[in-house]
Scaffold this active site. Structure first.
Site: not given
Length: 222
Positions: A14-16, A37, A54, A123
């Site tokens: 759930g980083k994005t 990113k 993303d 990443a």
């Protein structure tokens, strides 16, 4: 301008999602913010250019930017960056990441726009390899950026989060806090798991997210 790196306990945690909501909230409040990113694995061709899903989400929020301003290093297969780079016959190192990111960072710093925050999304997890000798963690450590950890609240989250925190701390990098994300159905014993993490981690839980979350409170940062 504050530079903050977003890492996760693994890929797909759930980083994005968190970063997108954060950026959207900043933009809606008129606060100057940018995102990068640096490395993305997993992309499709768009008009002959590889673009990651993303990063394209971020591009929707920043139509004034080129795709390369958001994601300068992109690989087609959705695999570890070091393996993807080998397949693409590219040299992925701390130096090559610096070469890709520093012009973007310099452009932001010299911009007439009042940019208060620059978020960089990693990443995979903290120790994602760049090559056989260097990891993403080495690059963040060299850049001395504070970190936010995104945790997927699912079985194993306690171990994964504690190990990630300890690894970041061992690298001499400050950790601002962690975000608890529920990517699907709420896990069994959610409350017990999150309370355990809150008790064992000496950093704040900044936010609890789920699929219904639409905004991030900016008082976390301002």
């Amino acid at each position: 301008m504050k530079k903050i790196f977003i890492t996760g306990t693994n890929t797909g945690v759930g980083k994005t999602y968190f970063t997108y909501l954060l950026l959207k909230s900043f933009r809606e409040q008129g606060v100057g913010v940018r995102v990068c990113k640096p490395i993305a694995s997993g992309a499709e061709l768009h008009s002959g250019v590889l673009k990651n899903e993303d990063a394209l989400q971020y591009a929707e929020l920043f139509p004034e930017l080129s795709y390369e301003d958001i994601n300068p290093i992109c690989f087609k297969p959705a695999i570890a960056p070091n393996i993807a780079a080998t397949i693409a016959r590219q040299n992925l190192t701390i130096e090559s990441v610096n070469h890709a990111v520093f012009p973007i960072l310099t452009s932001v710093e010299q911009s007439d726009d009042d940019i208060g925050f620059f978020f960089l999304e990693g990443a995979g997890g903290w120790k994602t390899p760049l090559n056989e000798y260097q990891t993403y963690a080495d690059w963040v450590s060299q850049a001395k950026m504070p970190v936010i950890i995104v945790t997927a609240m699912e079985l194993g989250c306690i171990n994964h989060t504690l190990l990630t925190y300890e690894a970041i701390l061992a690298a001499g990098v400050p950790v601002l806090g962690w975000v608890a994300n529920t990517p699907g159905d709420k896990m069994e014993y959610y409350t017990e798991n999150i309370n355990t993490l809150k008790a064992m981690l000496p950093i704040p839980c900044l936010l609890e997210l789920d699929s219904k979350t639409r905004k991030v409170p900016l008082d976390l940062f301002i």
